[in-house]
Design a protein around this motif. Structure first.
Motif, PDB file in Angstrom:
ATOM      1  N   ARG A 118       0.839  -1.198   0.000  1.00 47.80           N
ATOM      2  CA  ARG A 118       0.000   0.000   0.000  1.00 47.80           C
ATOM      3  C   ARG A 118       0.876   1.250   0.000  1.00 47.80           C
ATOM      4  O   ARG A 118       0.609   2.201  -0.735  1.00 47.80           O
ATOM      5  CB  ARG A 118      -0.903   0.004   1.224  1.00 47.80           C
ATOM      6  CG  ARG A 118      -1.758   1.259   1.316  1.00 47.80           C
ATOM      7  CD  ARG A 118      -2.496   1.367   2.613  1.00 47.80           C
ATOM      8  NE  ARG A 118      -3.335   0.193   2.841  1.00 47.80           N
ATOM      9  CZ  ARG A 118      -3.984  -0.048   3.965  1.00 47.80           C
ATOM     10  NH1 ARG A 118      -3.914   0.811   4.965  1.00 47.80           N
ATOM     11  NH2 ARG A 118      -4.720  -1.113   4.103  1.00 47.80           N
ATOM     12  N   GLU A 119       1.916   1.244   0.818  1.00 48.74           N
ATOM     13  CA  GLU A 119       2.812   2.401   0.889  1.00 48.74           C
ATOM     14  C   GLU A 119       3.480   2.673  -0.454  1.00 48.74           C
ATOM     15  O   GLU A 119       3.562   3.813  -0.894  1.00 48.74           O
ATOM     16  CB  GLU A 119       3.876   2.172   1.964  1.00 48.74           C
ATOM     17  CG  GLU A 119       3.316   2.191   3.374  1.00 48.74           C
ATOM     18  CD  GLU A 119       4.338   1.763   4.414  1.00 48.74           C
ATOM     19  OE1 GLU A 119       5.545   1.738   4.111  1.00 48.74           O
ATOM     20  OE2 GLU A 119       3.916   1.448   5.542  1.00 48.74           O
ATOM     21  N   LYS A 120       3.950   1.627  -1.122  1.00 50.12           N
ATOM     22  CA  LYS A 120       4.657   1.791  -2.397  1.00 50.12           C
ATOM     23  C   LYS A 120       3.715   2.283  -3.493  1.00 50.12           C
ATOM     24  O   LYS A 120       4.080   3.140  -4.289  1.00 50.12           O
ATOM     25  CB  LYS A 120       5.317   0.478  -2.808  1.00 50.12           C
ATOM     26  CG  LYS A 120       6.186   0.574  -4.027  1.00 50.12           C
ATOM     27  CD  LYS A 120       7.290   1.595  -3.915  1.00 50.12           C
ATOM     28  CE  LYS A 120       8.495   1.046  -3.227  1.00 50.12           C
ATOM     29  NZ  LYS A 120       9.640   1.980  -3.269  1.00 50.12           N
ATOM     30  N   TYR A 145       1.761   0.128 -11.469  1.00 44.59           N
ATOM     31  CA  TYR A 145       2.532   0.623 -10.318  1.00 44.59           C
ATOM     32  C   TYR A 145       3.870  -0.109 -10.280  1.00 44.59           C
ATOM     33  O   TYR A 145       4.068  -1.048  -9.501  1.00 44.59           O
ATOM     34  CB  TYR A 145       1.753   0.394  -9.010  1.00 44.59           C
ATOM     35  CG  TYR A 145       0.466   1.166  -8.968  1.00 44.59           C
ATOM     36  CD1 TYR A 145       0.417   2.447  -8.429  1.00 44.59           C
ATOM     37  CD2 TYR A 145      -0.708   0.632  -9.492  1.00 44.59           C
ATOM     38  CE1 TYR A 145      -0.756   3.178  -8.420  1.00 44.59           C
ATOM     39  CE2 TYR A 145      -1.891   1.354  -9.481  1.00 44.59           C
ATOM     40  CZ  TYR A 145      -1.896   2.623  -8.948  1.00 44.59           C
ATOM     41  OH  TYR A 145      -3.071   3.351  -8.936  1.00 44.59           O
ATOM     42  N   GLY A 171       0.897   3.881  -2.941  1.00 46.57           N
ATOM     43  CA  GLY A 171       0.277   5.135  -2.536  1.00 46.57           C
ATOM     44  C   GLY A 171      -1.245   5.079  -2.521  1.00 46.57           C
ATOM     45  O   GLY A 171      -1.907   6.102  -2.451  1.00 46.57           O
ATOM     46  N   ARG A 172      -1.781   3.858  -2.599  1.00 53.25           N
ATOM     47  CA  ARG A 172      -3.235   3.678  -2.610  1.00 53.25           C
ATOM     48  C   ARG A 172      -3.591   2.400  -1.882  1.00 53.25           C
ATOM     49  O   ARG A 172      -2.872   1.418  -1.933  1.00 53.25           O
ATOM     50  CB  ARG A 172      -3.752   3.582  -4.039  1.00 53.25           C
ATOM     51  CG  ARG A 172      -3.429   4.850  -4.820  1.00 53.25           C
ATOM     52  CD  ARG A 172      -4.082   4.922  -6.137  1.00 53.25           C
ATOM     53  NE  ARG A 172      -5.531   4.948  -5.976  1.00 53.25           N
ATOM     54  CZ  ARG A 172      -6.351   4.767  -6.978  1.00 53.25           C
ATOM     55  NH1 ARG A 172      -5.900   4.554  -8.178  1.00 53.25           N
ATOM     56  NH2 ARG A 172      -7.649   4.796  -6.784  1.00 53.25           N
ATOM     57  N   LYS A 173      -4.756   2.418  -1.270  1.00 50.20           N
ATOM     58  CA  LYS A 173      -5.261   1.247  -0.546  1.00 50.20           C
ATOM     59  C   LYS A 173      -6.052   0.329  -1.469  1.00 50.20           C
ATOM     60  O   LYS A 173      -5.959  -0.890  -1.390  1.00 50.20           O
ATOM     61  CB  LYS A 173      -6.137   1.725   0.605  1.00 50.20           C
ATOM     62  CG  LYS A 173      -6.797   0.648   1.401  1.00 50.20           C
ATOM     63  CD  LYS A 173      -7.649   1.249   2.508  1.00 50.20           C
ATOM     64  CE  LYS A 173      -8.394   0.177   3.260  1.00 50.20           C
ATOM     65  NZ  LYS A 173      -9.191   0.733   4.346  1.00 50.20           N
TER      66      LYS A 173
END
Length: 87
Positions: A12-14, A40, A16-18
């Motif tokens: 999620r961090e990489k 991504y 930038g979206r859940k």
């Protein structure tokens, strides 16, 4: 086919979206993962090793554990997360 992805922890961090919705060509979990990585690219080193899904990457399709060659269908939800540990 449209698939929904739910990402957890460092994935999620990489990204930038859940949550992510993508149009995926092909019908396997691996096809879906490759489509996600194409959208991504920063996820690739976290998820793949020599073109294969890393053994510690956990994938659930509609709440059930799935392997790279398992089938996916229109509207399925893939939850992808790294190993979970705790005490």
């Amino acid at each position: 086919m449209m698939l929904k992805f739910r990402l957890f922890a460092n994935f999620r961090e990489k990204a930038g979206r859940k949550e992510i919705a993508l149009d995926v060509k092909g019908g396997t979990v691996m096809d879906a993962i490759k489509a996600l990585i194409a959208a991504y690219p920063g996820l690739e080193p976290l998820m793949l090793q020599e073109g294969m899904l890393k053994p510690y990457v956990n994938v659930l399709v509609n709440g059930r554990k799935a392997g790279p060659m398992d089938r996916v269908n229109e509207g399925d939800e893939l939850a992808i997360f790294p190993p979970v540990s705790g005490g």
